[in-house]
Enzyme design. Structure first.
Site, PDB file in Angstrom:
ATOM      1  N   ASN A  10       0.872  -1.175   0.000  1.00 34.47           N
ATOM      2  CA  ASN A  10       0.000   0.000   0.000  1.00 34.47           C
ATOM      3  C   ASN A  10       0.908   1.224   0.000  1.00 34.47           C
ATOM      4  O   ASN A  10       1.531   1.537   1.003  1.00 34.47           O
ATOM      5  CB  ASN A  10      -0.888  -0.028   1.252  1.00 34.47           C
ATOM      6  CG  ASN A  10      -1.708   1.242   1.409  1.00 34.47           C
ATOM      7  OD1 ASN A  10      -1.831   2.052   0.482  1.00 34.47           O
ATOM      8  ND2 ASN A  10      -2.283   1.426   2.599  1.00 34.47           N
ATOM      9  N   HIS A  93      -9.480   1.523   5.210  1.00 34.43           N
ATOM     10  CA  HIS A  93      -8.169   1.644   5.857  1.00 34.43           C
ATOM     11  C   HIS A  93      -8.309   2.604   7.052  1.00 34.43           C
ATOM     12  O   HIS A  93      -9.063   3.577   6.978  1.00 34.43           O
ATOM     13  CB  HIS A  93      -7.131   2.176   4.859  1.00 34.43           C
ATOM     14  CG  HIS A  93      -5.729   2.112   5.394  1.00 34.43           C
ATOM     15  ND1 HIS A  93      -5.248   3.041   6.280  1.00 34.43           N
ATOM     16  CD2 HIS A  93      -4.746   1.216   5.200  1.00 34.43           C
ATOM     17  CE1 HIS A  93      -4.000   2.716   6.605  1.00 34.43           C
ATOM     18  NE2 HIS A  93      -3.667   1.611   5.964  1.00 34.43           N
TER      19      HIS A  93
HETATM   20  P1  PGA Z   1       2.936   0.061   7.637  1.00 33.94           P
HETATM   21  O1  PGA Z   1       1.478   0.373   7.026  1.00 33.94           O
HETATM   22  O2  PGA Z   1       3.400  -1.226   7.026  1.00 33.94           O
HETATM   23  O3  PGA Z   1       3.767   1.247   7.230  1.00 33.94           O
HETATM   24  O4  PGA Z   1       2.772  -0.054   9.115  1.00 33.94           O
HETATM   25  C1  PGA Z   1       0.540  -0.646   6.857  1.00 33.94           C
HETATM   26  C2  PGA Z   1      -0.731  -0.082   6.283  1.00 33.94           C
HETATM   27  O5  PGA Z   1      -1.091   1.056   6.587  1.00 33.94           O
HETATM   28  O6  PGA Z   1      -1.411  -0.758   5.496  1.00 33.94           O
END
Ligand code: PGA
Length: 249
Positions: A10, A93
């Site tokens: 993402n 999200h």
């Molecule tokens: P992160 O984000 O791996 O930077 O913790 C995960 C996400 O928001 O999907």
């Protein structure tokens, strides 16, 4: 039995179109032997070109509106995303829920729309630190699932992916331990079994997200109910993303 592993990146609001193409071309040359599924949720402006240059990588979006079309300035519709090559969309999200005040009801409508218009939803759920400390994790997960999946049939669920993303672990470098994640994943799977057919609940992919990196991927993926991961920060550099891919299984 373990499913074919799935890793979804993402990118959030990062990377221009040219940066995205360069990343995908570089990554594509180095994943030939990987047997799992690689998804990348890129900014809207990169979807069309990214989908064109992606062979093994499945391209998707990070958000969409629930309406099919209409007077919604600044919004984007599922069919528009699909036409330019998006195959999936991240919905609910925690950044959308918290920073843009998206409600469970709105997310539910988006899930229905994505399914109706042929985009695979990745539905994100997860508790805050306070909710965890107050022993409310299971109540929160159950309520988010019930609301987002209301009125869905077993068939609708077939193509849906769930991402368990504890908010306290996102972007903090503080990943959930494999045990904590497994406990939540099992709870999610049991809740799905109560809401839908057991067979459907077993087949559904449940991803873990929140500070996933090359160091914690092995232990996470050993857990029986963790079918893959959703990666934010570590998906922005080819090398760090590759390290996770190589350790995925
Ligand atoms: P992160 O984000 O791996 O930077 O913790 C995960 C996400 O928001 O999907």
């Amino acid at each position: 039995m373990k499913k074919i592993p799935l890793i979804a990146g993402n990118w959030k609001m990062n990377k221009s179109n040219s940066e995205a193409i360069k990343f995908i071309e570089t990554l594509s040359q180095r994943i030939d032997s990987f047997k799992g599924l690689i998804y990348l949720a890129v900014p809207f402006t990169c979807i069309q070109e990214a989908a064109k240059v992606s062979d093994k990588i499945i391209i998707g979006a990070q958000n969409m509106n629930d309406a099919q079309k209409g007077a919604f300035t600044g919004e984007i519709a599922a069919l528009m995303l699909k036409e330019v090559g998006a195959k999936f969309v991240i919905l609910g999200h925690s950044e959308r829920r918290q920073l843009f005040h998206e409600s469970d009801e709105f997310i539910h409508k988006k899930v229905l729309r994505a399914i109706k218009d042929g985009l695979q939803p990745i539905l994100c759920i997860g508790e805050t630190l306070q909710e965890r400390e107050e022993q409310m994790t299971e109540d929160v997960l159950k309520s988010q699932l019930q609301k987002a999946l209301k009125d869905l049939s077993n068939e609708d669920l077939f193509n849906l992916i769930i991402a368990y993303e504890p908010i306290w672990a996102i972007g903090t470098g503080k990943s959930a331990t494999a045990n904590i994640a497994q406990e939540a994943h099992l709870f999610i799977r049991n809740t799905l079994t109560n809401l839908f057919d057991e067979n459907v609940a077993q087949k559904i992919y449940i991803l873990y997200g929140g500070s996933v990196n090359a160091d914690n991927i092995n232990s996470l993926m050993q857990e029986p109910d963790i079918d893959g991961v959703l990666v934010g920060g570590a998906s922005l550099e080819v090398e760090s993303f590759l390290k996770i891919i190589k350790n995925l299984g």
